[in-house]
Design an enzyme around this catalytic site. Structure first.
Site, mmCIF file in Angstrom:
data_model
loop_
_atom_site.group_PDB
_atom_site.id
_atom_site.type_symbol
_atom_site.label_atom_id
_atom_site.label_comp_id
_atom_site.label_asym_id
_atom_site.label_seq_id
_atom_site.Cartn_x
_atom_site.Cartn_y
_atom_site.Cartn_z
ATOM 1 N N PRO A 1 0.803 -1.229 0.000
ATOM 2 C CA PRO A 1 0.000 0.000 0.000
ATOM 3 C C PRO A 1 0.835 1.278 0.000
ATOM 4 C CG PRO A 1 -0.314 -1.246 2.044
ATOM 5 C CD PRO A 1 0.516 -2.090 1.138
ATOM 6 N N GLU B 1 0.391 -9.583 8.282
ATOM 7 C CA GLU B 1 0.793 -8.272 8.809
ATOM 8 C C GLU B 1 1.900 -7.652 7.983
ATOM 9 O OE1 GLU B 1 -1.483 -9.336 10.812
ATOM 10 O OE2 GLU B 1 -1.961 -7.228 11.135
ATOM 11 N N ARG C 1 -3.252 -5.240 -21.194
ATOM 12 C CA ARG C 1 -4.010 -4.696 -22.323
ATOM 13 C C ARG C 1 -3.191 -3.736 -23.172
ATOM 14 N NH1 ARG C 1 -6.738 -0.247 -21.721
ATOM 15 N NH2 ARG C 1 -8.619 -0.969 -22.766
ATOM 16 N N ASP D 1 -8.364 5.484 -25.699
ATOM 17 C CA ASP D 1 -8.557 5.286 -24.270
ATOM 18 C C ASP D 1 -8.479 6.588 -23.494
ATOM 19 O OD1 ASP D 1 -9.083 2.730 -23.729
ATOM 20 O OD2 ASP D 1 -7.023 2.116 -23.347
HETATM 21 N N1 ADE Z 1 -1.665 -4.582 -0.385
HETATM 22 C C1 ADE Z 1 -2.592 -4.147 0.488
HETATM 23 N N2 ADE Z 1 -3.116 -2.983 0.105
HETATM 24 C C2 ADE Z 1 -2.516 -2.648 -1.072
HETATM 25 C C3 ADE Z 1 -2.624 -1.544 -1.963
HETATM 26 N N3 ADE Z 1 -3.460 -0.540 -1.742
HETATM 27 N N4 ADE Z 1 -1.844 -1.540 -3.061
HETATM 28 C C4 ADE Z 1 -0.978 -2.543 -3.282
HETATM 29 N N5 ADE Z 1 -0.830 -3.606 -2.489
HETATM 30 C C5 ADE Z 1 -1.580 -3.656 -1.375
#
Ligand code: ADE
Length: 224
Positions: A87, A114, A152, A167
């Site tokens: 994330p 985790e 794609r 696109d």
């Molecule tokens: N793993 C958990 N959340 C994620 C996200 N937002 N982007 C990429 N991998 C992740």
């Protein structure tokens, strides 16, 4: 282009990619997608891929050995970068999709639990990619988003190459409102210009509509 995904849920990928554009690309030999079970790279009876965090704390951490061994087993078949889905990674956008599509392949590592032992990030991963500022329960759905966006762009995967250049995000004349039959539905009509047969006017109208919808994003992309 070859995608190798390392995951504890390899079964998730077939269901998503068998139908649709990517599935057709696979059938036609333009794309290879291999989902590898991380547990196949364990050596204990319980096929354990996680362990308690050093220093204490809640949850479990994915062990480094199965991830390193999985990447090493894939490496002879895929020379591409190792992408770790996290994330806090660099944000996935159309520009990154295009950059990744120029690689011969990608090896994608999906995190879970985790976290993943940080030596995977520092010594194995080439880059970390996020699909947005929110936390999902694992890297599988993010990996699917990345694969779809990149696949794609592989030449031939999208049947009509014009739909790629039209696109949203690819150029200024993108992302205009589309309509199909019937010309009137529940009292809702279709812009007269689209029924006029005047292709110059239609082009102009579409350009204006696209600029109004996506002006700021497309300008950002044009700068780069
Ligand atoms: N793993 C958990 N959340 C994620 C996200 N937002 N982007 C990429 N991998 C992740």
């Amino acid at each position: 282009m070859r995608f190798d995904v390392i995951t504890i849920f390899p079964g998730m990928f077939g269901a998503v990619f068998e139908p649709g554009v990517v599935g057709r690309g696979i059938e036609r030999g333009l794309i290879e997608l291999h989902a590898h079970d991380l547990r196949d790279h364990t050596h204990d009876r319980h096929r354990q891929v996680d362990d308690m965090p050093f220093g204490g704390g809640p949850g479990m951490v994915i062990k480094p050995e199965p991830v390193f061994e999985a990447v090493e087993s894939i490496r002879p078949h895929n020379p591409g970068p190792v992408v770790l889905m996290e994330p806090w990674g660099e944000p996935m956008d159309q520009r990154l999709a295009a950059e990744l599509a120029s690689e011969p392949g990608l090896i994608i590592v999906c995190g879970r639990y985790e976290g993943i032992d940080d030596r995977v990030r520092t010594a194995l991963a080439t880059r970390e990619v996020s699909i947005g500022d929110y936390v999902l329960s694992g890297g599988e759905i993010p990996a699917m988003v990345l694969i779809d966006a990149v696949a794609r762009l592989v030449p031939g995967v999208v049947g009509d190459p014009e739909s790629l250049t039209q696109d949203t995000f690819s150029n200024e004349s993108a992302g205009w409102p589309q309509f199909t039959r019937p010309a009137e539905y529940r009292g809702l009509g279709v812009p007269e210009v689209l029924l006029s047969g005047d292709h110059a006017r239609i082009r102009q109208w579409r350009r204006q509509q696209a600029a109004a919808r996506h002006g700021s994003q497309t300008k950002e992309l044009k700068k780069s």
